[in-house]
Design a protein around this motif. Structure first.
Motif, PDB file in Angstrom:
ATOM      1  N   SER A 130      69.499  26.034 -10.602  1.00 14.74           N
ATOM      2  CA  SER A 130      68.685  25.285 -11.543  1.00 14.74           C
ATOM      3  C   SER A 130      67.506  24.580 -10.891  1.00 14.74           C
ATOM      4  CB  SER A 130      69.534  24.261 -12.297  1.00 14.74           C
ATOM      5  OG  SER A 130      70.123  23.388 -11.356  1.00 14.74           O
ATOM      6  N   LYS A 131      67.544  24.351  -9.583  1.00 11.13           N
ATOM      7  CA  LYS A 131      66.424  23.667  -8.953  1.00 11.13           C
ATOM      8  C   LYS A 131      65.315  24.656  -8.594  1.00 11.13           C
ATOM      9  CE  LYS A 131      68.447  23.842  -4.401  1.00 11.13           C
ATOM     10  NZ  LYS A 131      68.897  23.132  -3.259  1.00 11.13           N
ATOM     11  N   PRO A 132      64.078  24.237  -8.722  1.00  9.99           N
ATOM     12  CA  PRO A 132      62.968  25.130  -8.379  1.00  9.99           C
ATOM     13  C   PRO A 132      62.959  25.429  -6.879  1.00  9.99           C
ATOM     14  CG  PRO A 132      62.161  22.936  -8.942  1.00  9.99           C
ATOM     15  CD  PRO A 132      63.638  22.930  -9.157  1.00  9.99           C
ATOM     16  N   GLN A 133      62.562  26.647  -6.544  1.00 15.72           N
ATOM     17  CA  GLN A 133      62.533  27.062  -5.151  1.00 15.72           C
ATOM     18  C   GLN A 133      61.104  27.395  -4.757  1.00 15.72           C
ATOM     19  OE1 GLN A 133      65.090  30.455  -5.508  1.00 15.72           O
ATOM     20  NE2 GLN A 133      66.769  29.347  -4.521  1.00 15.72           N
ATOM     21  N   THR A 134      60.781  27.111  -3.542  1.00 15.98           N
ATOM     22  CA  THR A 134      59.488  27.560  -3.054  1.00 15.98           C
ATOM     23  C   THR A 134      59.628  29.032  -2.688  1.00 15.98           C
ATOM     24  OG1 THR A 134      59.918  27.074  -0.735  1.00 15.98           O
ATOM     25  CG2 THR A 134      59.012  25.270  -2.082  1.00 15.98           C
ATOM     26  N   ILE A 135      58.505  29.695  -2.649  1.00 15.04           N
ATOM     27  CA  ILE A 135      58.517  31.126  -2.309  1.00 15.04           C
ATOM     28  C   ILE A 135      59.056  31.318  -0.895  1.00 15.04           C
ATOM     29  CG2 ILE A 135      57.032  33.115  -1.906  1.00 15.04           C
ATOM     30  CD1 ILE A 135      55.322  32.067  -4.248  1.00 15.04           C
ATOM     31  N   ARG A 136      58.706  30.418   0.001  1.00 11.24           N
ATOM     32  CA  ARG A 136      59.183  30.537   1.379  1.00 11.24           C
ATOM     33  C   ARG A 136      60.702  30.443   1.436  1.00 11.24           C
ATOM     34  NH1 ARG A 136      60.441  27.748   6.002  1.00 11.24           N
ATOM     35  NH2 ARG A 136      59.491  28.508   7.904  1.00 11.24           N
ATOM     36  N   GLU A 137      61.272  29.478   0.744  1.00 10.88           N
ATOM     37  CA  GLU A 137      62.727  29.326   0.723  1.00 10.88           C
ATOM     38  C   GLU A 137      63.384  30.560   0.124  1.00 10.88           C
ATOM     39  OE1 GLU A 137      63.187  25.823  -1.611  1.00 10.88           O
ATOM     40  OE2 GLU A 137      63.017  24.463   0.091  1.00 10.88           O
ATOM     41  N   LEU A 138      62.799  31.056  -0.941  1.00 12.99           N
ATOM     42  CA  LEU A 138      63.335  32.246  -1.600  1.00 12.99           C
ATOM     43  C   LEU A 138      63.278  33.446  -0.661  1.00 12.99           C
ATOM     44  CD1 LEU A 138      64.448  33.559  -4.178  1.00 12.99           C
ATOM     45  CD2 LEU A 138      62.069  33.921  -4.893  1.00 12.99           C
ATOM     46  N   PHE A 139      62.171  33.572   0.032  1.00 13.14           N
ATOM     47  CA  PHE A 139      62.017  34.683   0.978  1.00 13.14           C
ATOM     48  C   PHE A 139      63.058  34.589   2.086  1.00 13.14           C
ATOM     49  CE2 PHE A 139      60.241  36.536   4.851  1.00 13.14           C
ATOM     50  CZ  PHE A 139      60.006  37.836   4.421  1.00 13.14           C
ATOM     51  N   LEU A 140      63.197  33.418   2.671  1.00 12.19           N
ATOM     52  CA  LEU A 140      64.151  33.247   3.768  1.00 12.19           C
ATOM     53  C   LEU A 140      65.587  33.509   3.326  1.00 12.19           C
ATOM     54  CD1 LEU A 140      62.650  30.114   5.560  1.00 12.19           C
ATOM     55  CD2 LEU A 140      62.578  32.507   6.322  1.00 12.19           C
ATOM     56  N   ARG A 141      65.917  33.135   2.103  1.00 12.19           N
ATOM     57  CA  ARG A 141      67.276  33.350   1.593  1.00 12.19           C
ATOM     58  C   ARG A 141      67.541  34.806   1.225  1.00 12.19           C
ATOM     59  NH1 ARG A 141      68.781  29.370  -3.133  1.00 12.19           N
ATOM     60  NH2 ARG A 141      69.013  31.429  -4.003  1.00 12.19           N
ATOM     61  N   SER A 142      66.529  35.500   0.742  1.00 13.31           N
ATOM     62  CA  SER A 142      66.726  36.837   0.168  1.00 13.31           C
ATOM     63  C   SER A 142      66.308  37.990   1.068  1.00 13.31           C
ATOM     64  CB  SER A 142      65.954  36.942  -1.144  1.00 13.31           C
ATOM     65  OG  SER A 142      66.290  35.901  -2.012  1.00 13.31           O
ATOM     66  N   GLN A 143      65.503  37.718   2.058  1.00  9.71           N
ATOM     67  CA  GLN A 143      64.907  38.776   2.871  1.00  9.71           C
ATOM     68  C   GLN A 143      65.930  39.743   3.463  1.00  9.71           C
ATOM     69  OE1 GLN A 143      63.153  37.354   6.461  1.00  9.71           O
ATOM     70  NE2 GLN A 143      62.224  39.316   6.973  1.00  9.71           N
ATOM     71  N   ARG A 144      66.927  39.242   4.132  1.00 11.24           N
ATOM     72  CA  ARG A 144      67.888  40.100   4.838  1.00 11.24           C
ATOM     73  C   ARG A 144      68.641  41.014   3.865  1.00 11.24           C
ATOM     74  NH1 ARG A 144      71.640  37.005   8.480  1.00 11.24           N
ATOM     75  NH2 ARG A 144      69.796  36.948   9.779  1.00 11.24           N
ATOM     76  N   ASP A 145      69.142  40.438   2.768  1.00 13.24           N
ATOM     77  CA  ASP A 145      69.891  41.246   1.799  1.00 13.24           C
ATOM     78  C   ASP A 145      69.017  42.319   1.166  1.00 13.24           C
ATOM     79  OD1 ASP A 145      72.185  39.811   2.291  1.00 13.24           O
ATOM     80  OD2 ASP A 145      71.870  38.425   0.613  1.00 13.24           O
ATOM     81  N   LEU A 146      67.796  41.930   0.801  1.00  8.65           N
ATOM     82  CA  LEU A 146      66.895  42.905   0.173  1.00  8.65           C
ATOM     83  C   LEU A 146      66.502  44.003   1.158  1.00  8.65           C
ATOM     84  CD1 LEU A 146      64.582  40.615  -1.978  1.00  8.65           C
ATOM     85  CD2 LEU A 146      66.237  42.292  -2.807  1.00  8.65           C
TER      86      LEU A 146
END
Length: 167
Positions: free
Chosen positions: A4-20
């Motif tokens: 529910s909390k907004p994410q910055t693009i950088r945070e989203l990238f760091l969290r999702s990069q490896r899995d994607l």
């Protein structure tokens, strides 16, 4: 459960990069996966309502899956219409350059001159070996000489040819 909390693009990238990247690599290979990963995030960033996406990681995964499908379709079209026959207009010519043709002609002339200066028996053995592709045993039988003699004459011929090419 959506975050529910907004994410910055950088945070989203760091969290999702490896899995994607793992997901994309399994489907399109190591060479193309990074490009599709970049395109996945570019589409997320360029989306007008990116802030309204309830589950950004799920959106990225879905976008990556769609890009994989597009990639597969594109490759299928490439295979259908672009055959690797080497005759494309912008493909490098399979013909030798003028420079290499001149160099080859010069080398051929030097070899011909070197062969012409060989003693008659040596030249005959060299020509039987190189031109007619006979083995040393076959040459020895044909000329009635020992294999060792054939070997010595051929060795001399090769030395002279190498020396001629090094001039």
């Amino acid at each position: 459960m959506p975050d529910s909390k907004p994410q910055t693009i950088r945070e989203l990238f760091l969290r999702s990069q490896r899995d994607l990247l793992t997901f994309l690599t399994r489907r399109v290979g190591r060479d193309d996966a990074p490009d599709l990963l970049q395109e996945t995030f570019a589409r997320y960033i360029n989306r007008d309502a990116a802030a309204e996406i309830a589950d950004p990681p799920a959106y990225l995964r879905r976008t990556a899956g769609n890009l994989v499908k597009d990639f597969a379709r594109h490759r299928q079209v490439e295979r259908k219409y672009f055959t690797d026959d080497g005759e494309a207009a912008d493909a490098p010519s399979q013909m030798a350059s003028a420079e290499s043709l001149v160099d080859d002609a010069r080398r051929a002339l030097l070899l011909a001159q070197a062969v012409a200066t060989l003693p008659p028996r040596c030249r005959e053995i060299f020509e039987l070996r190189v031109t007619h592709n006979l083995s040393q045993r076959e040459i020895a039988e044909r000329l009635g000489i020992s294999r060792k003699t054939v070997e010595q004459h051929f060795h001399l011929a090769m030395e002279r040819c190498r020396a001629a090419l090094q001039q």
